[in-house]
Write an enzyme that holds these catalytic residues in place. Structure first.
Site, PDB file in Angstrom:
ATOM      1  N   GLY A  49       0.848  -1.190   0.000  1.00 48.25           N
ATOM      2  CA  GLY A  49       0.000   0.000   0.000  1.00 48.25           C
ATOM      3  C   GLY A  49       0.879   1.233   0.000  1.00 48.25           C
ATOM      4  N   GLN A  54       3.016   9.792   1.093  1.00 47.95           N
ATOM      5  CA  GLN A  54       4.304   9.102   1.013  1.00 47.95           C
ATOM      6  C   GLN A  54       5.076   9.434  -0.265  1.00 47.95           C
ATOM      7  OE1 GLN A  54       2.367   5.127   2.184  1.00 47.95           O
ATOM      8  NE2 GLN A  54       4.393   5.044   3.138  1.00 47.95           N
ATOM      9  N   CYS A 100       6.260   0.249   7.475  1.00 47.55           N
ATOM     10  CA  CYS A 100       5.826   1.377   6.643  1.00 47.55           C
ATOM     11  C   CYS A 100       6.973   1.759   5.721  1.00 47.55           C
ATOM     12  CB  CYS A 100       5.445   2.555   7.540  1.00 47.55           C
ATOM     13  SG  CYS A 100       4.866   4.001   6.623  1.00 47.55           S
ATOM     14  N   LEU A 101       6.666   1.933   4.433  1.00 42.24           N
ATOM     15  CA  LEU A 101       7.703   2.290   3.459  1.00 42.24           C
ATOM     16  C   LEU A 101       8.353   3.623   3.815  1.00 42.24           C
ATOM     17  CD1 LEU A 101       5.895   1.309   0.133  1.00 42.24           C
ATOM     18  CD2 LEU A 101       7.566  -0.036   1.417  1.00 42.24           C
ATOM     19  N   HIS A 142      -4.084   1.168   7.772  1.00 38.67           N
ATOM     20  CA  HIS A 142      -2.786   1.854   7.770  1.00 38.67           C
ATOM     21  C   HIS A 142      -2.786   3.007   6.753  1.00 38.67           C
ATOM     22  CE1 HIS A 142       1.821   1.498   7.938  1.00 38.67           C
ATOM     23  NE2 HIS A 142       1.607   2.299   6.907  1.00 38.67           N
ATOM     24  N   GLU A 143      -3.298   2.744   5.544  1.00 38.28           N
ATOM     25  CA  GLU A 143      -3.264   3.770   4.493  1.00 38.28           C
ATOM     26  C   GLU A 143      -4.270   4.889   4.773  1.00 38.28           C
ATOM     27  OE1 GLU A 143      -0.740   3.640   2.747  1.00 38.28           O
ATOM     28  OE2 GLU A 143      -0.259   1.539   3.108  1.00 38.28           O
ATOM     29  N   HIS A 146      -2.680   7.200   7.107  1.00 38.64           N
ATOM     30  CA  HIS A 146      -1.773   8.137   6.422  1.00 38.64           C
ATOM     31  C   HIS A 146      -2.537   9.346   5.897  1.00 38.64           C
ATOM     32  CE1 HIS A 146       2.175   6.375   6.437  1.00 38.64           C
ATOM     33  NE2 HIS A 146       1.820   5.246   5.839  1.00 38.64           N
TER      34      HIS A 146
HETATM   35 NI    NI Z   1       2.883   3.487   5.765  1.00 29.29          NI
END
Ligand code: NI
Length: 190
Positions: A49, A54, A100-101, A142-143, A146
């Site tokens: 995701g 991000q 998380c990226l 999670h997304e 964000h």
């Molecule tokens: Ni993340």
């Protein structure tokens, strides 16, 4: 729409990651290019995701490419996501490692409801509903977080957050500043 371009992934600490985003109101070519770029970036980073914040955009949008509890791969885009989880007796919490990226290299367990329903619009402005189980339930939560300026580190106890920070500090040197434009290093390349 041209092919997606790989963009640098924004890291925790950048203001855009910690602010409530603006809604998507124009479902135009520019948005379609952003969606293509976000898919290319997520794929390059091997993520499930990726939210607009991000890639440095203060916009309520995410893309996902993520298996559900039956290992069925689900892929799509949600603009202006609202995610609801079961309440009361219908709620089952599941603890699993989360990462998380935008804080690469670090994973810690976090308990979340094991089912989530996300509603919003697709890239053309049509209504979408995504019902997620398993990893997809975690991904949708999670997304959406964000898009609301929350990162999963904000949800950890201070003890677990400390462990997450330590892991990240140890492994962040594998990730160039513009990762995944420049690929992740192998340990022997350090
Ligand atoms: Ni993340």
């Amino acid at each position: 729409m041209s092919e997606g371009r790989i963009l640098p992934i924004t890291r925790w600490g950048e203001p855009v990651m910690h602010e409530v985003t603006e809604p998507v109101t124009s479902f135009d070519e520019e948005l379609h290019q952003l969606v293509a770029d976000m898919f290319a970036t997520m794929e390059a980073a091997e993520g499930v995701g990726l939210a607009g914040t991000q890639v440095g955009r203060n916009l309520s949008i995410f893309v996902y490419d993520c298996p559900d509890e039956n290992q069925v791969r689900r892929r799509g885009v949600v603009c202006n996501p609202v995610t609801v989880v079961p309440e009361g007796r219908d709620r089952n919490m599941e603890s699993a490692e989360e990462g998380c990226l935008s804080f690469p290299g670090a994973y810690q367990p976090l308990a979340r409801p094991d089912k989530a329903t996300c509603t919003g619009q697709d890239e053309h402005g049509n209504p979408v509903t995504v019902v997620g189980t398993g990893l997809l339930a975690r991904c949708l939560q999670h997304e959406t977080d964000h898009c609301n300026g929350t990162v999963f580190g904000d949800k950890l106890s201070s003890r677990v957050r400390r462990k997450l920070d330590e892991q990240h500090a140890e492994l962040v040197k594998l990730y160039p500043d513009d990762w995944p434009v420049t690929p992740k290093l192998k340990r022997h390349e350090l």
